[in-house]
Motif scaffolding. Structure first.
Motif, PDB file in Angstrom:
ATOM      1  N   GLU A  79       1.026  -1.400   0.085  1.00  0.00           N
ATOM      2  CA  GLU A  79       0.022  -0.026  -0.139  1.00  0.00           C
ATOM      3  C   GLU A  79       1.087   1.636   0.086  1.00  0.00           C
ATOM      4  O   GLU A  79       0.669   2.150  -0.810  1.00  0.00           O
ATOM      5  N   VAL A  80       1.994   1.104   1.091  1.00  0.00           N
ATOM      6  CA  VAL A  80       2.682   2.510   0.946  1.00  0.00           C
ATOM      7  C   VAL A  80       3.606   2.445  -0.307  1.00  0.00           C
ATOM      8  O   VAL A  80       3.687   4.061  -1.108  1.00  0.00           O
ATOM      9  N   ASP A  81       3.841   1.106  -1.113  1.00  0.00           N
ATOM     10  CA  ASP A  81       4.586   1.189  -2.605  1.00  0.00           C
ATOM     11  C   ASP A  81       3.861   2.180  -3.441  1.00  0.00           C
ATOM     12  O   ASP A  81       4.386   3.147  -4.168  1.00  0.00           O
ATOM     13  N   VAL A  82       2.536   1.799  -3.365  1.00  0.00           N
ATOM     14  CA  VAL A  82       1.741   2.178  -4.662  1.00  0.00           C
ATOM     15  C   VAL A  82       1.266   3.697  -4.146  1.00  0.00           C
ATOM     16  O   VAL A  82       1.742   4.723  -4.678  1.00  0.00           O
ATOM     17  N   LEU A  83       1.237   4.146  -2.916  1.00  0.00           N
ATOM     18  CA  LEU A  83       0.799   5.357  -2.934  1.00  0.00           C
ATOM     19  C   LEU A  83       1.626   6.221  -3.070  1.00  0.00           C
ATOM     20  O   LEU A  83       1.890   7.849  -3.073  1.00  0.00           O
ATOM     21  N   GLU A  84       3.201   5.792  -3.043  1.00  0.00           N
ATOM     22  CA  GLU A  84       4.439   6.721  -3.276  1.00  0.00           C
ATOM     23  C   GLU A  84       4.518   6.827  -4.600  1.00  0.00           C
ATOM     24  O   GLU A  84       4.628   7.653  -5.140  1.00  0.00           O
ATOM     25  N   ALA A  85       4.217   5.451  -5.409  1.00  0.00           N
ATOM     26  CA  ALA A  85       4.182   5.900  -6.456  1.00  0.00           C
ATOM     27  C   ALA A  85       3.061   6.259  -7.718  1.00  0.00           C
ATOM     28  O   ALA A  85       3.379   6.886  -8.505  1.00  0.00           O
ATOM     29  N   THR A  86       1.606   6.421  -7.117  1.00  0.00           N
ATOM     30  CA  THR A  86       0.910   7.465  -7.067  1.00  0.00           C
ATOM     31  C   THR A  86       1.760   9.493  -6.715  1.00  0.00           C
ATOM     32  O   THR A  86       1.588   9.828  -7.601  1.00  0.00           O
ATOM     33  N   ALA A  87       2.236   9.582  -6.358  1.00  0.00           N
ATOM     34  CA  ALA A  87       2.797  10.563  -6.106  1.00  0.00           C
ATOM     35  C   ALA A  87       3.620  10.986  -6.686  1.00  0.00           C
ATOM     36  O   ALA A  87       3.327  12.073  -7.343  1.00  0.00           O
ATOM     37  N   ASP A  88       4.642   9.986  -6.891  1.00  0.00           N
ATOM     38  CA  ASP A  88       5.505  10.265  -7.218  1.00  0.00           C
ATOM     39  C   ASP A  88       4.797  10.367  -9.024  1.00  0.00           C
ATOM     40  O   ASP A  88       5.486  11.501  -9.814  1.00  0.00           O
ATOM     41  N   GLY A  89       4.200   9.961  -9.366  1.00  0.00           N
ATOM     42  CA  GLY A  89       2.809   9.669 -10.700  1.00  0.00           C
ATOM     43  C   GLY A  89       2.728  10.609 -11.260  1.00  0.00           C
ATOM     44  O   GLY A  89       3.034  11.252 -12.147  1.00  0.00           O
ATOM     45  N   ILE A  90       2.441  11.523  -9.942  1.00  0.00           N
ATOM     46  CA  ILE A  90       1.355  12.603 -10.274  1.00  0.00           C
ATOM     47  C   ILE A  90       2.800  13.803 -10.982  1.00  0.00           C
ATOM     48  O   ILE A  90       2.655  14.661 -11.944  1.00  0.00           O
ATOM     49  N   CYS A  91       3.641  13.885  -9.890  1.00  0.00           N
ATOM     50  CA  CYS A  91       5.495  14.572  -9.857  1.00  0.00           C
ATOM     51  C   CYS A  91       5.404  14.353 -11.426  1.00  0.00           C
ATOM     52  O   CYS A  91       5.406  15.680 -12.173  1.00  0.00           O
ATOM     53  N   ASP A  92       5.516  13.449 -11.626  1.00  0.00           N
ATOM     54  CA  ASP A  92       6.362  13.007 -13.462  1.00  0.00           C
ATOM     55  C   ASP A  92       4.787  13.699 -14.025  1.00  0.00           C
ATOM     56  O   ASP A  92       5.855  14.619 -15.107  1.00  0.00           O
ATOM     57  N   CYS A  93       3.235  14.048 -14.063  1.00  0.00           N
ATOM     58  CA  CYS A  93       2.815  14.808 -15.172  1.00  0.00           C
ATOM     59  C   CYS A  93       3.091  15.773 -14.779  1.00  0.00           C
ATOM     60  O   CYS A  93       3.025  16.467 -16.209  1.00  0.00           O
ATOM     61  N   LEU A  94       3.394  16.280 -14.139  1.00  0.00           N
ATOM     62  CA  LEU A  94       3.281  18.014 -13.577  1.00  0.00           C
ATOM     63  C   LEU A  94       4.842  18.128 -14.235  1.00  0.00           C
ATOM     64  O   LEU A  94       4.982  19.141 -15.056  1.00  0.00           O
TER      65      LEU A  94
END
Ligand SMILES: N[C@@H](CCC(=O)N[C@@H](CS)C(=O)NCC(=O)O)C(=O)O
Length: 196
Positions: free
Chosen positions: A88-103
């Motif tokens: 769960e923590v890995d996926v949360l981190e990937a989601t937040a980082d992934g949003i940063c990638d798009c931004l």
């Protein structure tokens, strides 16, 4: 130990907050990636920040490798041991980082191209991903107990960044995300030093 960073880089903010929380003494060294500084390139051939260099000269990048390094050095301060919670923590981190990638893709598209070459459909597509992922987070807000984990740091760094670059454009219909940084600061008071 050194961490090359810039104050606007969300991945840098994530690892610097995590290092502070885990009690890892690291000197924060500002790096201007646009100038390809030799010290940064020696640490990370990709010329990206954050990059961490230990006193023994071991270079660690990217931000998730650094988070895992900090976690090992601090005997598990950042990630849970339990396999389900860890995922769960890995996926949360990937989601937040992934949003940063798009931004960042949007920011770089606008910054690096002449105005008439900026490709709006690409920007729109990146923003759609951001909106979807923000809605997903709003509907699945992570619990924030007494101890922040790597996912919480990633989420805080992302929200700080989106407000920095896209101020006022992401909050509507997302009251939980809007409140998150205040709640996060209550469990990580040192956040005050990373705000600006
Ligand atoms: N996946 C990498 C992304 C790092 C990244 O893209 N950092 C940006 C700053 S926020 C950067 O160094 N950009 C300069 C470049 O790409 O040359 C991580 O998690 O560390």
């Amino acid at each position: 130990m050194k961490i090359f960073y810039s104050s606007t880089s969300p991945y840098s903010t994530k690892v610097r907050m995590a290092a502070q929380y885990a009690g890892l003494a690291a000197e924060a060294v500002v790096a201007d990636t646009a100038k390809d500084p030799a010290e940064l390139l020696a640490a990370n051939p990709l010329g990206k920040i954050p990059a961490l260099v230990t006193d023994d000269g071991l270079a660690v990048f990217d931000s998730r490798a650094i988070m895992n390094y900090i976690d090992r050095q601090s005997r598990g301060a950042l990630y849970p041991r339990n396999a389900v919670k860890r995922t769960e923590v890995d996926v949360l981190e990937a989601t937040a980082d992934g949003i940063c990638d798009c931004l960042l893709a949007i920011v770089y598209e606008r910054r690096s191209r002449p105005e008439d070459k900026v490709y709006q459909p690409w920007i729109d597509r990146q923003w759609q991903k951001v909106e979807r992922a923000l809605d997903h987070l709003e509907a699945n807000m992570p619990r924030l107990g007494k101890k922040p984990n790597a996912g919480h740091f990633a989420l805080a760094a992302m929200l700080r960044y989106i407000e920095l670059r896209f101020a006022g454009q992401w909050q509507r219909g997302r009251p939980k995300l809007k409140r998150y940084l205040t709640r996060f600061e209550a469990v990580f008071p040192d956040y005050a030093a990373f705000k600006d």
